[in-house]
Design a protein around this motif. Structure first.
Motif, PDB file in Angstrom:
ATOM      1  N   UNK A 133      23.871  48.088  39.070  1.00 35.98           N
ATOM      2  CA  UNK A 133      25.082  47.305  39.360  1.00 35.98           C
ATOM      3  C   UNK A 133      26.308  47.836  38.620  1.00 35.98           C
ATOM      4  N   UNK A 134      26.126  48.272  37.368  1.00 32.32           N
ATOM      5  CA  UNK A 134      27.284  48.730  36.589  1.00 32.32           C
ATOM      6  C   UNK A 134      27.894  50.018  37.135  1.00 32.32           C
ATOM      7  N   UNK A 135      27.110  51.107  37.356  1.00 30.00           N
ATOM      8  CA  UNK A 135      27.744  52.303  37.937  1.00 30.00           C
ATOM      9  C   UNK A 135      28.340  52.057  39.317  1.00 30.00           C
ATOM     10  N   UNK A 136      27.743  51.144  40.093  1.00 33.20           N
ATOM     11  CA  UNK A 136      28.298  50.823  41.421  1.00 33.20           C
ATOM     12  C   UNK A 136      29.669  50.164  41.263  1.00 33.20           C
ATOM     13  N   UNK A 137      29.782  49.229  40.313  1.00 32.81           N
ATOM     14  CA  UNK A 137      31.055  48.542  40.077  1.00 32.81           C
ATOM     15  C   UNK A 137      32.133  49.520  39.607  1.00 32.81           C
ATOM     16  N   UNK A 138      31.745  50.462  38.741  1.00 31.20           N
ATOM     17  CA  UNK A 138      32.698  51.464  38.250  1.00 31.20           C
ATOM     18  C   UNK A 138      33.223  52.309  39.413  1.00 31.20           C
ATOM     19  N   UNK A 139      32.316  52.719  40.311  1.00 27.83           N
ATOM     20  CA  UNK A 139      32.710  53.525  41.469  1.00 27.83           C
ATOM     21  C   UNK A 139      33.586  52.721  42.427  1.00 27.83           C
ATOM     22  N   UNK A 140      33.267  51.448  42.618  1.00 34.33           N
ATOM     23  CA  UNK A 140      34.054  50.590  43.515  1.00 34.33           C
ATOM     24  C   UNK A 140      35.496  50.470  43.022  1.00 34.33           C
ATOM     25  N   UNK A 141      35.664  50.332  41.703  1.00 36.61           N
ATOM     26  CA  UNK A 141      37.023  50.242  41.159  1.00 36.61           C
ATOM     27  C   UNK A 141      37.754  51.572  41.339  1.00 36.61           C
ATOM     28  N   UNK A 142      37.050  52.684  41.087  1.00 32.08           N
ATOM     29  CA  UNK A 142      37.664  54.014  41.242  1.00 32.08           C
ATOM     30  C   UNK A 142      38.186  54.228  42.667  1.00 32.08           C
ATOM     31  N   UNK A 143      37.428  53.731  43.657  1.00 32.70           N
ATOM     32  CA  UNK A 143      37.784  53.991  45.054  1.00 32.70           C
ATOM     33  C   UNK A 143      38.676  52.906  45.647  1.00 32.70           C
ATOM     34  N   UNK A 144      39.120  51.950  44.825  1.00 32.71           N
ATOM     35  CA  UNK A 144      40.118  50.981  45.261  1.00 32.71           C
ATOM     36  C   UNK A 144      39.610  49.820  46.089  1.00 32.71           C
ATOM     37  N   UNK A 145      38.321  49.502  46.012  1.00 34.95           N
ATOM     38  CA  UNK A 145      37.816  48.334  46.735  1.00 34.95           C
ATOM     39  C   UNK A 145      38.340  47.057  46.088  1.00 34.95           C
ATOM     40  N   UNK A 146      38.519  46.043  46.922  1.00 26.78           N
ATOM     41  CA  UNK A 146      39.052  44.767  46.428  1.00 26.78           C
ATOM     42  C   UNK A 146      38.020  44.025  45.588  1.00 26.78           C
ATOM     43  N   UNK A 147      36.741  44.076  46.013  1.00 27.22           N
ATOM     44  CA  UNK A 147      35.724  43.317  45.292  1.00 27.22           C
ATOM     45  C   UNK A 147      34.328  43.874  45.507  1.00 27.22           C
ATOM     46  N   UNK A 148      33.397  43.282  44.773  1.00 27.09           N
ATOM     47  CA  UNK A 148      31.983  43.678  44.807  1.00 27.09           C
ATOM     48  C   UNK A 148      31.166  42.389  44.895  1.00 27.09           C
ATOM     49  N   UNK A 149      30.405  42.255  45.988  1.00 27.40           N
ATOM     50  CA  UNK A 149      29.561  41.071  46.205  1.00 27.40           C
ATOM     51  C   UNK A 149      28.121  41.482  45.954  1.00 27.40           C
ATOM     52  N   UNK A 150      27.441  40.753  45.070  1.00 28.24           N
ATOM     53  CA  UNK A 150      26.075  41.124  44.674  1.00 28.24           C
ATOM     54  C   UNK A 150      25.319  39.897  44.197  1.00 28.24           C
TER      55      UNK A 150
END
Length: 512
Positions: A120-137
């Motif tokens: 979950x943590x590396x996925x969240x870091x990548x999501x922020x890098x690529x400009x996604x609005x949010x992460x649902x998990x």
């Protein structure tokens, strides 16, 4: 209708965004492409049951799902929620106008509830890098992912909550965590403390030196002398983890799903103690789809190998390179993964096959050949990477019954931290060298200059004790650390004399 939703795959300790394209057309069939593994292929059964049990359905049309990039292997059941929402949106069962703004991950149970995921943590870091609005998990992983500031992280219990959010009938609230505040507030008191150790003052001193210089150490003593007890307390005197170290360590443990449910950032240095039956792959990492091994799970902490000669020799040999490079690289035909592995190695062993020192009253007579065969289970190159060898004697009864508590770990840690700061300033302009144990031969010559008295003492010791050549640099490194603990610039004969004591296994004739 074609819809795109987004998930993520973890390779090594980094994540890669996966685009899930869902197309529903005339006809019948369910086609999942893009190199999914068996766990993903089986998702259709979980998705169908979860949708039916929540008042929705798997459309009776031709459903094509592509996981792009299509040439990258995808694995695990964490894409269930991604695929299910793509199908619901593409079949117009729910509104999903802004679904492309989110990374969505989660394993579905048949009733629609969600199971925790890995990474979950590396996925969240990548999501922020690529400009996604949010992460649902899944809610079990939300605290781990919410460490990443600047990204809305939503924890959900079941698929219905996600559907209601995109339909606009409910409002999910992102979990907000002040990462720095959380990290420093949760510096809990460690479970173990050196104050609990009775006697063994010389060994405690040795452990302090090892911690101050980042030196690998081996403890040699009979059963019950306290080797394991001392090793477990070593992380409590290492300097507190920095925020960057905590993030690095948490990422590795997140990838293998070792973060406890509802836990966030790790703030205690890891302590790993694998059993001696461990395999090469389990120790250094690997497998068909590489995962971190014990040496990477020990990153920024301590790896304890109890009864070192009992480990298979080939298992110990594969550890040699990571000990030098502070990272391990696993190569496969189509890709290469690198995991960090900067750890302190603490090993323990009995002094002889019988378990006791030859002059101990309980010792069983052992021939010189048996003693040598026992010691030869540990190779010279591995011993080369262990700076400190110390003999641990059993604690006498008088010490065991003392009421007085020993010096607490917190006091020892202050001295260790001060010594480490001294070293950080010294190596400030040198890449990949942060403490004395990492010094190369060139740096040893530069920072471990001896006066004439110290040189004479070291020469006499090497002659009289028959110390091997490999002991020379190790003695200088350890002496440098002893000087740093005293906050003095120059190494003096006292520092050399103490360092010489910590080379038991280099003495000719040791173990008979």
């Amino acid at each position: 209708m074609l819809v795109k939703v987004f998930g993520s795959a973890v390779f090594g300790v980094e994540a890669t965004t996966i685009t899930v394209e869902v197309n529903i057309d005339k006809g019948i069939g369910y086609h999942l492409v893009g190199l999914p593994d068996n766990a993903i292929k089986e998702s259709s059964y979980r998705i169908s049951a979860a949708l039916n049990n929540n008042g929705y359905r798997l459309p009776g049309k031709k459903i094509t799902l592509n996981m792009a990039p299509a040439d990258m292997r995808k694995e695990g059941s964490a894409y269930d929620l991604t695929l299910a929402l793509g199908i619901l949106t593409a079949s117009n069962q729910i509104k999903g106008g802004n679904i492309h703004e989110y990374i969505i991950m989660g394993e579905l149970s048949l009733d629609g509830s969600l199971q925790p995921i890995k990474g979950a943590l590396p996925i969240a870091i990548k999501a922020r890098e690529e400009g996604f609005k949010g992460f649902i998990l899944p809610k079990q992983n939300v605290k781990e992912a919410a460490i990443v500031n600047g990204l809305d992280v939503y924890g959900v219990d079941n698929i219905q909550e996600v559907i209601d959010y995109f339909e606009g009938t409910s409002n999910l609230k992102p979990l907000m965590i002040d990462t720095r505040k959380e990290f420093y507030n949760n510096m809990q008191n460690p479970e173990f403390d050196f104050a609990d150790v009775k006697g063994q003052e010389s060994i405690k001193r040795c452990m302090e030196i090892a911690a101050a210089g980042g030196h690998n150490i081996i403890l040699i003593g009979p059963p019950g002398s306290g080797k394991t007890m001392l090793a477990k307390r070593l992380p409590t005197i290492l300097p507190p983890m920095t925020l960057n170290e905590a993030l690095e360590t948490t990422k590795i443990h997140s990838v293998v799903g070792r973060i406890k449910e509802h836990s966030g950032l790790m703030n205690q240095r890891p302590f790993r103690s694998p059993h001696h039956t461990i395999s090469n792959v389990a120790l250094v990492g690997g497998g068909s789809y590489p995962q971190p091994g014990e040496i990477s799970l020990s990153h920024n902490g301590v790896l304890f190998l109890d009864e070192l000669p009992e480990f298979k020799r080939d298992v110990l040999e594969v550890m040699r390179q990571p000990l030098e490079d502070r990272e391990v690289t696993i190569s496969r035909a189509k890709f290469t993964v690198t995991y960090p592995s900067s750890f302190m190695l603490v090993a323990s062993m009995n002094p002889s096959p019988s378990g006791y020192f030859p002059d101990d009253a309980q010792a069983i007579s052992t021939s010189a050949h048996e003693m040598q065969r026992y010691l030869s289970k540990i190779s010279g190159p591995l011993l080369d990477r262990i700076d400190i060898h110390i003999e641990v004697q059993p604690v006498p009864f008088e010490k065991l019954t003392e009421e007085r508590r020993g010096e607490p770990s917190s006091e020892i840690r202050k001295r260790v931290t001060t010594a480490r700061e001294f070293q950080s300033k010294r190596f400030n302009e040198i890449d990949n060298v942060h403490y004395n144990a990492q010094m190369s031969v060139k740096q040893i010559r530069q920072y471990c200059v001896l006066n004439e008295k110290s040189k004479t003492l070291l020469k006499n010791a090497m002659d009289k004790l028959n110390l091997s050549a490999r002991a020379y640099d190790r003695i200088l490194k350890v002496a440098r650390t002893i000087a740093d603990l005293e906050e003095v610039l120059n190494i003096n004969p006292d520092h050399i004399a103490e360092a010489i004591q910590y080379r038991s296994l280099d003495r000719e004739g040791w173990l008979g």
